[in-house]
Design a protein around this motif. Sequence first.
Motif, PDB file in Angstrom:
ATOM      1  N   GLU A 222       0.810  -1.213   0.000  1.00 38.73           N
ATOM      2  CA  GLU A 222       0.000   0.000   0.000  1.00 38.73           C
ATOM      3  C   GLU A 222       0.846   1.268   0.000  1.00 38.73           C
ATOM      4  O   GLU A 222       0.381   2.351  -0.357  1.00 38.73           O
ATOM      5  CB  GLU A 222      -0.920   0.006   1.231  1.00 38.73           C
ATOM      6  N   GLN A 223       2.092   1.169   0.390  1.00 40.50           N
ATOM      7  CA  GLN A 223       2.944   2.348   0.517  1.00 40.50           C
ATOM      8  C   GLN A 223       3.069   3.165  -0.768  1.00 40.50           C
ATOM      9  O   GLN A 223       3.019   4.397  -0.718  1.00 40.50           O
ATOM     10  CB  GLN A 223       4.323   1.938   1.045  1.00 40.50           C
ATOM     11  N   PRO A 224       3.208   2.543  -1.946  1.00 39.93           N
ATOM     12  CA  PRO A 224       3.289   3.364  -3.175  1.00 39.93           C
ATOM     13  C   PRO A 224       2.026   4.181  -3.423  1.00 39.93           C
ATOM     14  O   PRO A 224       2.105   5.295  -3.952  1.00 39.93           O
ATOM     15  CB  PRO A 224       3.506   2.318  -4.279  1.00 39.93           C
ATOM     16  N   ARG A 225       0.853   3.660  -3.018  1.00 40.67           N
ATOM     17  CA  ARG A 225      -0.392   4.407  -3.219  1.00 40.67           C
ATOM     18  C   ARG A 225      -0.445   5.609  -2.273  1.00 40.67           C
ATOM     19  O   ARG A 225      -0.848   6.704  -2.676  1.00 40.67           O
ATOM     20  CB  ARG A 225      -1.599   3.494  -2.993  1.00 40.67           C
ATOM     21  N   ILE A 226      -0.029   5.402  -1.026  1.00 41.35           N
ATOM     22  CA  ILE A 226       0.004   6.517  -0.073  1.00 41.35           C
ATOM     23  C   ILE A 226       1.008   7.568  -0.532  1.00 41.35           C
ATOM     24  O   ILE A 226       0.739   8.777  -0.471  1.00 41.35           O
ATOM     25  CB  ILE A 226       0.335   6.011   1.338  1.00 41.35           C
ATOM     26  N   ALA A 227       2.160   7.112  -1.011  1.00 42.37           N
ATOM     27  CA  ALA A 227       3.155   8.057  -1.534  1.00 42.37           C
ATOM     28  C   ALA A 227       2.559   8.872  -2.666  1.00 42.37           C
ATOM     29  O   ALA A 227       2.798  10.085  -2.775  1.00 42.37           O
ATOM     30  CB  ALA A 227       4.397   7.296  -2.005  1.00 42.37           C
TER      31      ALA A 227
END
Length: 347
Positions: A222-227
């Motif tokens: 999920e980190q790339p989406r939050i970024a």
Amino acid sequence: MYIKKILLAIVFIGLAAAAYFAYYVYTTMFVDNTNFNNDVAYIYVPTNANYAQVREQLMPLLKNINRFDALASQKKYTTNVKAGRFAIKKGMNNNDIVNSIRSNNLPIKLSFNNQESLNKLAGRISEQIEADSLSLLKAMQDTLFLKENGFVPATSLGMYVPNTYEFFWNTSAEQFRDRMLIEYEKFWTDARKSKAEAIKLSPSEVVTLASIVHEESKARDEQPRIAGVYLNRLRIGMPLQADPTLKFAAYQLPQYQDTVIKRVLNIHKEINSPYNTYKHAGLPPGPIAMPDISAIDAVLNYEKHNYLYFAADAQRLGYHKFAQTLSQHNVNAREYQRYLSSQGINK
């Protein structure tokens, strides 16, 4: 005849003495002198240690310390002690032991991650190498070193890339810091620098944003989406409004020391701090914690989308619901707030 007996006696005594000497040499040098059950034991010899300090560590590991003393003296180890971490294998004789602790300084595997500050990083490192936390912190905060290498106190934590490294135990504070600069420069390959340039961020700024992403979600998928959400906000000049930065700002204040903020409230949004990303647009001055490499790469390889908002998912804890509009975000946020209230989490 009398003289002959004397000569025979002398020869006999000489042979006996030679045999005893040979036996003494053999037992001193070549007979197992270890006294432990594990396959290997380690001693840690501090910098500038003397033989007495080494001997103190060896005593519980050896059957006969006096015979070891004799050989160590003969081989001049007692006046030429080496610092480091040394292995003594079960079944070693004194000769092997002297050779090992004189010339076989063994490296250790040093690891760290998720440290919230240089203070905590220094404490973590001091548990693994000889340098103490105060000397490590002093080296890490050295203003001349930071200036010469493009850092300021607020960004200095970002120089330490979390991973596992090989070090000698007797590494000094300055040696550790200097090695970490080398590892930082290795980490920022041309490919990573190009990706940072493409999103108009410096490596230090990428680490700062990654620290927020990492605090928002530990889920690597999920980190790339939050970024992507935060980069969308930066592009249009919208404040990041990142709750983890409010927690960081709060923890710098005396009234929040020794507390755990489980729920961000409106009062936290009024904190006067450059880390309050509700009040100040753009990135905060530096990282709010040490991000994992996954979070750094999530920023560099962010997901391209049109989301501007996200809220924690009450049905899928650890993940978030994303929204393009404020109205949809408010629906998602209220749902999670109701969940927190149902769990009795009010602050």
